[in-house]
Design an enzyme around this catalytic site. Sequence first.
Site, PDB file in Angstrom:
ATOM      1  CE  LYS A   1     -56.959  -8.000  -4.973  1.00  0.00           C
ATOM      2  NZ  LYS A   1     -56.863  -6.659  -5.650  1.00  0.00           N
TER       3      LYS A   1
ATOM      4  CD  GLU B   1     -54.685 -10.902   2.714  1.00  0.00           C
ATOM      5  OE1 GLU B   1     -54.804 -11.958   3.267  1.00  0.00           O
ATOM      6  OE2 GLU B   1     -54.210 -10.859   1.574  1.00  0.00           O
TER       7      GLU B   1
ATOM      8  CB  SER C   1     -56.472  -5.962 -12.970  1.00  0.00           C
ATOM      9  OG  SER C   1     -56.123  -4.661 -12.745  1.00  0.00           O
TER      10      SER C   1
END
Length: 402
Positions: A97, A119, A386
């Site tokens: 991310k 968010e 990930s």
Amino acid sequence: MSTSSSPADPLAPQDGWFGSFGGRYVPETLVAALDALAVAWEQASQDQSFLDDFDRLLVHSVGRPTPISRAPRLTEAAGGGEIVLKREDLAHTGAHKINNTFGQVLLARRMGKHRIIAETGAGQHGVATATACAQFGMTCEVYMGAEDVRRQSLNVFRMRLLGATVHEVEDGSRTLKDATNAAMRDWMGSVESTHYILGSVVGPHPFPLIVRSLQSVIGREARQQCIDQFGRLPDHVVACVGGGSNAAGIFHPFLNDPNVALLGVEAGGQGDKPGQHAAPLCFGQPGVLHGSRSYVLQDQDGQTQDVHSCSAGLDYPGVGPEHAWWKELGRATYERVDDQAALEAFSVLSKLEGILPALESSHAIAAAMRLASTRPKDELILVNLSGRGDKDVLEARTLLEQ
Ligand SMILES: *Cc1c(COP(=O)(O)O)cnc(C)c1O
């Protein structure tokens, strides 16, 4: 970074549309802001000094390039094709991310905006956003559903340590969907001073394009690493799909390699009935959610369904529009892995390779093992790991000891 829509490339998006998916379903007040963002992104992505700044951050602050690792014991256990891991778990803050949040903070600075909103569901995107904002001295406010605040109190504390303000959202089911609505409402009233960093390849144009472009560093690195270390491209690329950003990031640089099969893995949850899973590409219908058209889990009245997954990062009723398009074109295929299989993969990778995967990534590991067992030994299966699983050990203990 390829963002332009070259007519020669049938897989390039046009004006914010991925075939019939994507677009911009937003109130009038946001249209001008999204137009300005699209222009700013178009210019930035062609400006060498912006790209150099981003590359420097990826090296010095994120720790890129992340390696690819062979997984010989996992491969042997699966029996068949060779599994190789792209190690996004080794990126700063423990997942992919951060690639997106550093890129968008740079973009916000370029647009003269010094207040950032975001968010977050489980808090991973909130932490990655707060991390980038801390480094650049930007104000950071994160919207999070009250139910998620309760379940993920450690990440709330992390965000506060990093200097962010966390707003608890008490609407609806008090989870990610409601936090996203609240962030969009904030942005409608603050767009002059504020940039909204969406955390995945979802939302109105140009967000899906921006996030995918920033995350494509994963696939560009992995493609070259396969060539350097194996002398060839992989036969398969496997990634989990929540909103779809880590999958889009690793898939995109392989789109024009027709012999590389792309497999996205959704959360199968506890079963195939509505409410038991979070698999819109497997079970959903085209619809509009959070400003774009894509596959959505909805009932006959068009109401968004409740979703379930053991991994908070996959627990979302929608999916990025570009995935909907790849599915329709047949360029990528999508399947699901249930909670039980993901949890097994979590344990197996830990024991056999000494790597604790995120529960999200465990879905991709489970699917890769299933795939490997059906393929010959000379096939190469690249899996996007990930994120790391440290955040999930308490949850995994609860689930494994049941
Ligand atoms: C958030 C998250 C995901 C799911 O988001 P995508 O946008 O689908 O990538 C997957 N893995 C990890 C580790 C995450 O934190």
